[in-house]
Design an enzyme around this catalytic site. Structure first.
Site, PDB file in Angstrom:
ATOM      1  N   VAL A 171       0.575  -1.181  -0.219  1.00 21.93           N
ATOM      2  CA  VAL A 171       0.283  -0.727   0.277  1.00 21.93           C
ATOM      3  C   VAL A 171       0.397   1.680   0.210  1.00 21.93           C
ATOM      4  CG1 VAL A 171      -2.555  -1.122   1.131  1.00 21.93           C
ATOM      5  CG2 VAL A 171      -0.230  -0.361   2.629  1.00 21.93           C
ATOM      6  N   TYR A 199       2.584   7.544  14.472  1.00 24.70           N
ATOM      7  CA  TYR A 199       0.938   6.961  14.513  1.00 24.70           C
ATOM      8  C   TYR A 199       0.761   7.827  14.919  1.00 24.70           C
ATOM      9  CZ  TYR A 199      -1.942   3.008  15.535  1.00 24.70           C
ATOM     10  OH  TYR A 199      -2.016   2.298  15.168  1.00 24.70           O
TER      11      TYR A 199
END
Length: 247
Positions: free
Chosen positions: A63, A154
């Protein structure tokens, strides 16, 4: 002739939360396109789905490779004559404290966790609008809602998913396409399995229901938000964390 089943494209489908989502959507009658980097683990999930009477196909794609991901989504729509459901679940961690975090660690997480969702949504938007139906679900995290030490990259990516999803919800809502976020708390996966026992005990004490979540808990939330019944739900963040972050 276009497939009669809804077509669902799930990234990070080879294990953990993504695998549970794929199994649930297949059990609910969707044809699930299983997307991840490695074909072997995906084939195992496909076999499990088919053994249970479901329908699935494998799409080996990284991805973080933007062109390859866009092509995979477009090819899925072309092959099936429709594209109904997109679940952006693929994600990685490269944890480090801010002062020690490298640009490579930052870029890797942003590319995999945030940019990939943008690429996939952009490629899916046109076939969804053409079909006058679409369900987009981006898997975020409670880290993106409250932050977490050592996870600036993150948390930024997962928080970015929230704003991006709400923008897409505004753009596509009038075309029959919804976009929502499911934000898991601490889930019993490989990612949490490596945490020290004292950390796990501390986490569990903060969870109001007294246990860590299971991947199937997240899959259940995704199953509803991608269903035909969820047409009036869009631009929302559904936090599945056992009450850990409730205000």
């Amino acid at each position: 002739m276009p497939d009669e089943k809804r077509i669902a494209f799930v990234t990070g489908a080879s294990r953990g939360i993504g695998r549970a989502i794929a199994l649930r959507l297949a059990a609910d009658g969707r044809h699930v396109v299983l997307a991840s980097r490695s074909e072997g683990p995906l084939s195992e999930v496909k076999s499990q789905i088919e053994s249970a009477g479901g329908s699935a196909s494998v799409c080996a794609v990284d991805v973080s490779d933007r062109d390859a991901l866009a092509d995979a989504v477009s090819t899925t729509a072309k092959d099936h004559g429709r594209f109904d459901i997109l679940v952006n679940n693929a994600g990685i961690t490269r944890d480090n404290l801010l002062m020690r975090m490298s640009l490579d660690e930052w870029d890797a997480v942003i590319s995999t966790n945030l940019t990939s969702a943008f690429v996939a949504m952009k490629a899916a938007a046109r076939p969804m609008m053409k079909g006058k139906f679409g369900r987009i679900v981006n898997i975020a995290s409670t880290s993106g809602l409250v932050g977490n030490a050592g996870q600036a990259n993150y948390a930024a990516a997962k928080s970015g998913l929230v704003g991006m999803t709400r923008s897409v919800a505004r753009e596509l809502g009038g075309k029959g396409v919804t976009a929502n976020v499911v934000a898991p708390g601490f889930i019993n996966t490989d990612m949490t399995g490596d945490l020290p026992e004292d950390v796990m005990n501390s986490i569990q004490s903060m969870v109001q229901v007294g246990r860590l979540g299971e991947p199937e808990d997240i899959a259940a939330a995704v199953a509803y938000t991608t269903s035909d019944d969820a047409g009036f739900l869009t631009g929302q963040v559904i936090t599945v964390d056992g009450g850990m972050t409730m205000c």
